[in-house]
Every structure is written in C-alpha cells, then in structure tokens.
Design an enzyme around this catalytic site. Structure first.
Site, short mmCIF file in Angstrom:
data_model
loop_
_atom_site.label_atom_id
_atom_site.label_comp_id
_atom_site.label_asym_id
_atom_site.label_seq_id
_atom_site.Cartn_x
_atom_site.Cartn_y
_atom_site.Cartn_z
N THR A 99 36.84 54.39 29.43
CA THR A 99 35.38 54.52 29.70
C THR A 99 35.34 55.51 31.04
OG1 THR A 99 34.85 52.14 29.13
CG2 THR A 99 33.44 53.12 30.70
N LYS A 174 28.21 54.29 26.22
CA LYS A 174 29.06 53.11 26.63
C LYS A 174 28.43 52.62 28.17
CE LYS A 174 32.32 50.34 27.35
NZ LYS A 174 33.80 50.66 27.50
N LYS A 242 34.52 49.80 38.12
CA LYS A 242 34.61 50.94 37.90
C LYS A 242 33.56 51.53 36.91
CE LYS A 242 36.89 52.41 34.57
NZ LYS A 242 36.80 52.81 33.37
#
Length: 292
Positions: A99, A174, A242
């Site tokens: 990701t 995502k 993150k």
C-alpha cells in the site's frame, strides 16, 4: 512472456510470506528476498529459492512482486542504484502489492516504460487471514495487457481481482478501502465497548448483529479478537497510520475534507504513543478498555 513461470518476491512480512507460499502451491517458481533470511526458512524448506538481494531475485524472474511496508522502501527498491528498474530484465512485469502512494505508483509505471518493462500497482485487502487462505481482494492499476498476463499470478493469491484503470488507480482504490475501514473500526470498537458496559455477552451480540445491517469484515473478523484481548497483528497499526497519512494527503490534493479519517488517524496515533505500533488494528479497543 505469455506464460509466467518464475516470480521474484520481495518482502516476506505478515502477509507476504503467505502470498509467496500460495504462489508456490499453484506451481510458480518463487525466488524470494527479504532483509531477514530467517523469515524465509520455512519457504526455503518447501522449495522457494533464496536470493541474497532484490537484484538477484529480479534477474531470475518473469514477474517481480514487492510487498513492503512504507513508500520510502518502495521508492528505494525500485529507483535505488541496486533497484529493480536498473536490474530487472527487459519485458519484466513489476507488481507493487504494497500500500503506497498513487503518485509514486504513476512514477514507477512511467520509469518502467522507459526501461522496456511494465509496472502494475496492485495493493491488497484481506489481512493475514485473506493472505493465508488466498482470498485477498486485489486492486490493480496499470496496463491492461500486462494485467491479463499477470492475472493467473493474482488469482493464486486472491479471489477478487479487479483492474481499476491506469497507473495509480489500484492505489487510489486502496485508499478508498482504508478510508472506509478507518471509521468502521471506531464503530466496531465503540459497539463492543457499549455491549460490555451494558452487561451483555459480546460474543452473543455478534451472533445477532454480524449478519445484519451492522455487519462488516471488521466486525466478523476483528471484533472476536477485540473481545478475547488478542492484539496480535493481522495488519500492523504502524502500517495503518501510514496508509491513513497517504489517504489524507491524497484527499487534500483532491480538495476533499475527510473528518472521519482525521479522527481515526489521531486515535491510532495515540496508540502508537502508548507503544502499540506493532499491534494489530483491533487494538483500537484499548482506548475504550482503558477508560474502565
């Protein structure tokens, strides 16, 4: 390269190891590299070829998959002097399943094209369970021809594989996924905490609400871990923070305000300050348990 046979796999973390193992089960030859060789010992015993560097893994492969923790690691593994773009074979398909940033995904795709390679961004959802059981959702961005060649590779790891569009579109998808999960995790944590405070049996409550309008993947898979006090990572909090940071930056670039995402990020950052960065995302319940 009509038939993909050899795969270089870089990054054998919580999910990466299971993904590599499932590729081997489907008959692919896997050349693996991760910074800590001990993480690959069981894969080596099952027939995986260990490589001393990412470069070595790339040189032997038709398709190179990266499954890394942070965009900085992705950038280094692709653009560094010993990186994939300078060392993979012409015609290779580079697939970043980390990701990462949509902008970085576009940069990698552009650079790959200049090196006579093709890059796909293909982040996943499904956690450690989905990785282990080859039931991942895989969100792909990039060239359709490369996607079609790589489809058998994706299908060895997941059951829901969708080409979302051109370079970067997998990562944008995502981010949509992570935004939806972020505030849902708050709802699940508050619901379980409320059930406990009301004197209900939380496990029985899940039987009633799990299949109704309140149902979600997080409620079905992570709420039982919350109830059991099991904070082992299926997905690390440090990685979720993150992801939310990337999503917030991307939303700001798009001119979109996301107050729910901001709230969730702040709550998870509080857990990091308490030393839970390596716990699973279900540890959000700790903020409620600690109120007692």
């Amino acid at each position: 390269m009509d038939n993909v046979k050899s795969i270089g796999f870089i990054g054998l973390g919580v999910m990466g190891k299971s993904m590599a193992k499932n590729l081997m089960k489907k008959g692919f030859s896997v050349n693996a590299y991760t910074r800590t060789k001990s993480k690959a010992e069981d894969l080596i015993e099952e027939g995986c070829t260990w490589c001393e560097s990412a470069t070595e893994a790339a040189e032997k492969a038709d398709v190179i998959i990266t499954m890394l923790g942070f965009p900085s690691e992705v950038k280094e593994i692709y653009f560094g002097e010993e990186g994939l773009l300078n060392n993979a074979r012409e015609g290779s398909i580079l697939i970043d399943m980390s990701t990462s940033s949509p902008t970085l995904a576009k940069e990698i795709a552009e650079a790959a094209d200049k090196h006579q390679m093709t890059a796909l961004d293909a982040p996943v959802s499904g956690g450690d369970i989905g990785a282990r059981e080859a039931r991942l959702t895989i969100m792909v961005g990039g060239n359709e021809e490369a996607y079609n060649k790589a489809l058998p590779v994706f299908q060895a790891m997941g059951t829901n594989v969708v080409l979302q569009g051109g370079p970067g579109m997998g990562q944008y998808t995502k981010m949509v996924n992570q935004i939806a999960i972020a505030t849902n995790m708050i709802g699940v944590s508050e619901a379980i905490s409320y059930a406990d405070k009301a004197g209900l049996n939380p496990n029985l409550v899940l039987k009633s609400i799990g299949g109704g309008a309140a149902g979600s993947w997080s409620l079905s898979n992570l709420a039982p871990r919350m109830i059991a006090g099991d904070y082992e990572p299926g997905f690390y909090i440090k990685h979720f923070v993150k992801d939310m940071t990337i999503a917030l930056e991307s939303a700001e670039e798009l001119g979109l305000d996301t107050p729910g995402l901001k709230l969730a990020k702040g709550m998870y950052e509080e857990l990091v300050t308490r030393g839970f960065e390596d716990a699973g995302t279900q540890a959000l319940i700790k903020l409620y348990v600690d109120q007692a």
